[in-house]
Design an enzyme around this catalytic site. Structure first.
Site: not given
Ligand code: AMP
Length: 218
Positions: A13, A88, A127, A162, A173
């Protein structure tokens, strides 16, 4: 363009959003990036979110709603946006619909980036991000012996992984995605907004499929 990129962690994404923003002149809104910036800055939000993110769980809906409401009201979103990592959960999707109706700019499409789970695991464990410029790449497709793509731009490309891309957290996740985010596929399908894109294969091919799914939307 007002779209959501939907898909499991590692489905590309963020990478594809980066490519769309230049062509469509709209911002990428990555809630993960916003949270990581808050963690790095040591704000109250960052302190709240860090342990949750490191455990691979979701930050609560009320907090996320506050973040997205503030971000979408900024002037650079006037021409549209690409949401990456939000919504999400079903309550987030409901609240987003209300917010966008208030702002008079409903979603145009939700694109599901489809990648099989073995590929997802490989993409996430491989990554790496450049600390200096934020460019993201993968040790499997661009091994460390190859200069990173930002080598020309960054004086000192410094790669990091990360914390939530550790093998232990990735499983959690993906589990959270299945339980809380996957139901959004049906949710947006029922509202006639869902397009599906095969997100495996070369990055350029995926971009081409994505653009085709968006049907030449400006
Ligand atoms: P991402 O970079 O999108 O994989 O997000 C990393 C982490 O941020 C996720 O595993 C969640 O802990 C948190 N996070 C990001 N977006 C959301 C969301 N819309 N709702 C809840 N937690 C989020």
């Amino acid at each position: 363009m007002r779209i959501v990129l939907l898909g499991a962690p590692g489905s590309g994404k963020g990478t594809q959003a980066q490519r769309l923003i230049n062509r469509h002149q709209v911002p990428q809104i990555s809630t993960g990036d916003l949270l990581r910036a808050a963690v790095a800055a040591g704000t109250a939000l960052g302190l709240h979110a860090k342990a949750i993110m490191d455990a691979g769980k979701l930050v609560d809906d009320a907090t996320m709603l506050g973040i997205i409401r503030e971000r979408l009201s900024q002037p650079d979103c006037a021409n549209g946006f690409i949401l990456d990592g939000f919504p999400r959960t079903i309550p987030q999707a409901d609240a987003l619909a209300v917010l966008l109706a208030e702002l008079g700019c409903p979603l145009e499409a939700v694109v599901l980036m489809q990648v099989d789970s073995e590929q997802l695991f490989r993409r996430l464990t491989g990554r790496r991000t450049c600390q200096a410029c934020g460019a993201v790449f993968n040790v499997y497709t661009a091994p460390p012996s190859v200069p990173p793509p930002c080598a020309g731009r960054c004086e000192t490309p410094a790669l990091f992984q990360r914390p939530d891309d550790s093998e232990a957290t990735i499983g959690k996740r993906l589990e959270v995605y299945d339980a809380q985010t996957r139901p959004l596929i049906e949710y947006y399908g029922a509202r006639g907004l869902l397009a599906r894109v095969d997100a495996e294969g070369h990055i350029d091919e995926v971009t081409a499929r994505l653009e085709a799914a968006l049907g030449g939307r400006p």
